[in-house]
Structure formats: structure tokens, C-alpha cells
Design an enzyme around this catalytic site. Structure first.
Site, PDB file in Angstrom:
ATOM      1  N   SER A 281       0.854  -1.182   0.000  1.00 55.89           N
ATOM      2  CA  SER A 281       0.000   0.000   0.000  1.00 55.89           C
ATOM      3  C   SER A 281       0.888   1.229   0.000  1.00 55.89           C
ATOM      4  CB  SER A 281      -0.908   0.001   1.232  1.00 55.89           C
ATOM      5  OG  SER A 281      -1.784   1.118   1.203  1.00 55.89           O
TER       6      SER A 281
ATOM      7  N   HIS B 197      -2.490   7.347  -4.590  1.00 51.77           N
ATOM      8  CA  HIS B 197      -2.616   6.184  -3.714  1.00 51.77           C
ATOM      9  C   HIS B 197      -2.676   4.933  -4.581  1.00 51.77           C
ATOM     10  CE1 HIS B 197      -5.588   3.170  -2.129  1.00 51.77           C
ATOM     11  NE2 HIS B 197      -4.701   3.143  -1.164  1.00 51.77           N
TER      12      HIS B 197
ATOM     13  N   ASN C 259      -2.840   0.414  -3.971  1.00 51.15           N
ATOM     14  CA  ASN C 259      -2.845  -0.710  -3.048  1.00 51.15           C
ATOM     15  C   ASN C 259      -3.142  -1.981  -3.820  1.00 51.15           C
ATOM     16  OD1 ASN C 259      -4.841  -2.584  -1.306  1.00 51.15           O
ATOM     17  ND2 ASN C 259      -3.281  -1.700   0.031  1.00 51.15           N
ATOM     18  N   VAL C 260      -2.380  -3.022  -3.554  1.00 52.72           N
ATOM     19  CA  VAL C 260      -2.695  -4.358  -4.079  1.00 52.72           C
ATOM     20  C   VAL C 260      -2.527  -5.339  -2.915  1.00 52.72           C
ATOM     21  CG1 VAL C 260      -2.250  -4.056  -6.539  1.00 52.72           C
ATOM     22  CG2 VAL C 260      -0.330  -4.455  -5.018  1.00 52.72           C
ATOM     23  N   ARG C 261      -3.473  -6.243  -2.761  1.00 50.08           N
ATOM     24  CA  ARG C 261      -3.469  -7.094  -1.576  1.00 50.08           C
ATOM     25  C   ARG C 261      -4.154  -8.434  -1.862  1.00 50.08           C
ATOM     26  NH1 ARG C 261      -7.017  -3.039  -1.485  1.00 50.08           N
ATOM     27  NH2 ARG C 261      -9.217  -3.519  -1.168  1.00 50.08           N
TER      28      ARG C 261
ATOM     29  N   HIS D 281      -6.431   8.044 -15.932  1.00 50.12           N
ATOM     30  CA  HIS D 281      -7.538   7.111 -16.152  1.00 50.12           C
ATOM     31  C   HIS D 281      -7.284   6.201 -17.347  1.00 50.12           C
ATOM     32  CE1 HIS D 281     -10.777   8.068 -13.259  1.00 50.12           C
ATOM     33  NE2 HIS D 281     -10.155   9.228 -13.167  1.00 50.12           N
TER      34      HIS D 281
ATOM     35  N   HIS E  84     -19.985  11.908   4.717  1.00 54.85           N
ATOM     36  CA  HIS E  84     -20.245  12.994   5.668  1.00 54.85           C
ATOM     37  C   HIS E  84     -19.947  14.369   5.066  1.00 54.85           C
ATOM     38  CE1 HIS E  84     -15.985  11.997   6.224  1.00 54.85           C
ATOM     39  NE2 HIS E  84     -15.806  13.217   6.656  1.00 54.85           N
TER      40      HIS E  84
ATOM     41  N   ARG F 230       0.459  -2.848  13.009  1.00 56.60           N
ATOM     42  CA  ARG F 230       1.506  -1.906  13.428  1.00 56.60           C
ATOM     43  C   ARG F 230       1.057  -0.487  13.091  1.00 56.60           C
ATOM     44  NH1 ARG F 230       6.604   0.052  11.170  1.00 56.60           N
ATOM     45  NH2 ARG F 230       8.167   0.201  12.837  1.00 56.60           N
TER      46      ARG F 230
END
Length: 299
Positions: free
Chosen positions: A91, A105, A107-109, A144, A174, A259
Site C-alpha cells: 500500500s 494512492h 494498493n494491491v493485496r 484514467h 459525511h 503496526r
């Protein structure tokens, strides 16, 4: 269904991204290798602070295990409650110094649950997105298009689906506004099979540098003043709000006794909040809201 192959790829991806961003910035990342005190995993957190181009950025790898699934991971899969599990991923968030350069940003998981009968249940997730402070249409379209290129070899239906998913996920309810201009996002992906899902994850990870670095290099030396810097810090507040209130990865990390330093490395270094502030009409700041913080088909 080889989690070791996924780990090898993620570690290589982390190092490749860090090395390229070091070339752009000129400053080295701090590489902080850590282990969980109970022996249930660890990772490597790569951090840059007060760089020439990147004010604060982090590229974090983690591989952790547990005996019981966290609540955040079983909301949509109650049948896995109580199963042992492992999660791994890379990430990153880059907060550039120049207000004309967008935050990015990626992220690969992968998540794998181990049922008592020996069955393994896996799913992949990830994506990348762009958060500009001052909009440049050519930059957003380019980002994109690169996201679309990453998914094109697999199925033409993936990009519109993952693009819409990104618009919906990176949305602050919000505030009733998007966090940025989006990109692609996917989660809970396990179809059609492990190898295909892993290949999609790899393609998204592999396209991050080509999606973001050209924009970073193009805008990093644009002249700016106190006004632009002030607006950048105000908009960074939205990033903090999203990560602490909405983001599933942050919530999962904290719930699973992760962590804290690594979980919160995505936070920007300086932020401002103001009470009920709105940009003046006709200003570049207003244009961000009117033209860029509006979900649309950019390509």
C-alpha cells in the site's frame, strides 16, 4: 493457489516503486523492517519525509497472520468467522510538496482464510486513484487511460466496473463529495480463478509508476505561492478524514492489532481545517469542486 508467489511479487513491486521514486526525488527512502511482537507476521515500511519533491510518502509491505478473523473481514462473509487467516499487500500514498502535483494512492493485496476442513478461501483487492488540489484535465485523462490499459488484457467490462467502484468507494458521505478524481478499485475478487485474479492484481500494480510518475515529473517544479499551499493543506484534511472514518484497510489494520506506524504512514505531514469554508466562485479552487470532484467518464 500459491501465496508464496504473491509475496515474492509484492516485495519486488515495493522495491521497484521505491527505487523509481528515489530517482525522481533525489532523497533515499528509510527502509524499516519490522516483526509483530507475537510472531504473527511482519513487513517492510519504506518512508520518505521532507524530500525535494515528495513531502511525505510511504510504500508499505506487510504479511500478517491470525487465528481468528477480524470483524471487518467477516462483515460480508460471516461463514468465515473464527477461521485462521493471512493477509499480505503493498500500500502506498505519495503526498508531494507542490500543490499543483496530485497526491496518489495505490494498493494491491491478497487475503486468504483457512477453514478447519483445510479448504482455502482467497480474494484479491486493490486499485489506484488520484487526488489533485488543482485540476489539469490532461493529467486526469492520462491517469484514467493508464488504469484502463492495465485492465484491458483481461475483460473490457472490468474498467467501467472498477472505475465506478472507485468513485463509490473513495467518497466521503459525511462531506457528500469524492476524495479525488478516482481511478480503479476492486475488492473481494476471487473469480474466475486464483491465477487470473493474481494476474489482474499484478497488472494494476505494474501500471502505477507509468500512471503517476509522468504527472509528478511534469508538475513538481510549477511555481506556487501561499494561496496554493494553503488550499493544498485544507484539502489534505479530506484525506485524513477518509482514512480514519471510511477506509476498510485502515480499520482492518487497527482491528487486527496491526503496526500503527505502518498503518498511518499514509497521513499527510501538514493539514488544515476550517469551519464551513467554501471557495470563491470563478477561482481555480472552485474549479476543483465544480469540474474535478465530480464523477465522470474521463476516457
Amino acid at each position: 493457489m500459491d501465496s508464496a508467489a504473491v509475496k515474492t511479487y509484492l516485495l519486488e513491486l515495493q522495491e521497484r516503486i521505491v527505487e523509481r521514486l528515489e530517482q525522481v526525488d533525489g532523497k533515499k527512502f528509510l527502509r524499516d523492517e519490522w516483526q509483530r511482537p507475537d510472531g504473527s507476521g511482519g513487513g517492510i515500511s519504506c518512508i520518505i519525509e521532507e524530500g525535494r519533491v515528495i513531502e511525505r510518502g510511504g510504500v508499505a509491505f506487510s504479511h500478517v497472520q491470525g487465528d481468528k478473523m477480524p470483524v471487518s473481514a467477516t462483515q460480508h462473509r460471516p461463514e468465515l468467522a473464527g477461521c485462521s487467516w493471512e493477509a499480505m499487500g503493498v500500500s502506498l500514498v505519495m503526498h508531494p510538496r507542490n500543490p499543483y502535483t496530485p497526491t496518489s494512492h495505490m494498493n494491491v493485496r491478497m487475503f486468504m482464510a483457512h477453514k478447519p476442513d483445510g479448504e482455502k478461501v482467497f480474494w484479491f483487492g486493490g486499485g489506484m486513484d488520484l487526488t489533485p488540489y488543482y485540476g489539469f484535465e490532461e493529467d486526469v485523462k492520462y491517469f484514467h487511460q493508464t488504469c484502463k490499459d492495465a485492465l484491458a488484457p483481461f475483460d473490457p467490462a472490468l474498467h467501467p466496473r472498477f472505475k465506478k467502484w472507485c468513485d463509490e468507494y473513495f467518497f466521503l458521505k459525511h462531506r457528500n463529495e469524492p476524495r479525488g478524481t478516482g481511478g480503479v478499485f476492486f475488492d473481494d475478487m476471487s473469480e474466475p480463478d486464483f491465477d487470473t485474479c493474481f494476474a489482474i492484481q499484478q497488472s494494476v500494480g505494474d501500471h502505477y509508476l507509468s500512471a503517476y510518475v509522468p504527472i509528478l515529473e511534469k508538475r513538481k517544479d510549477t511555481p506556487y505561492g501561499e494561496r496554493e499551499r494553503d488550499f493544498q493543506l485544507y484539502r489534505r484534511g479530506r484525506y485524513v478524514e477518509f482514512n480514519l472514518v471510511v477506509d476498510r484497510g485502515t480499520i482492518f489494520g487497527l482491528q487486527s492489532n496491526g503496526r500503527t506506524e505502518s498503518i498511518l504512514l499514509s497521513m499527510p505531514p501538514l493539514v488544515k481545517w476550517r469551519y464551513d469554508w467554501h471557495p470563491e466562485k470563478g477561482t481555480p479552487e472552485a474549479e476543483l469542486y465544480e469540474k474535478y470532484l465530480v464523477p465522470k467518464d474521463w476516457v
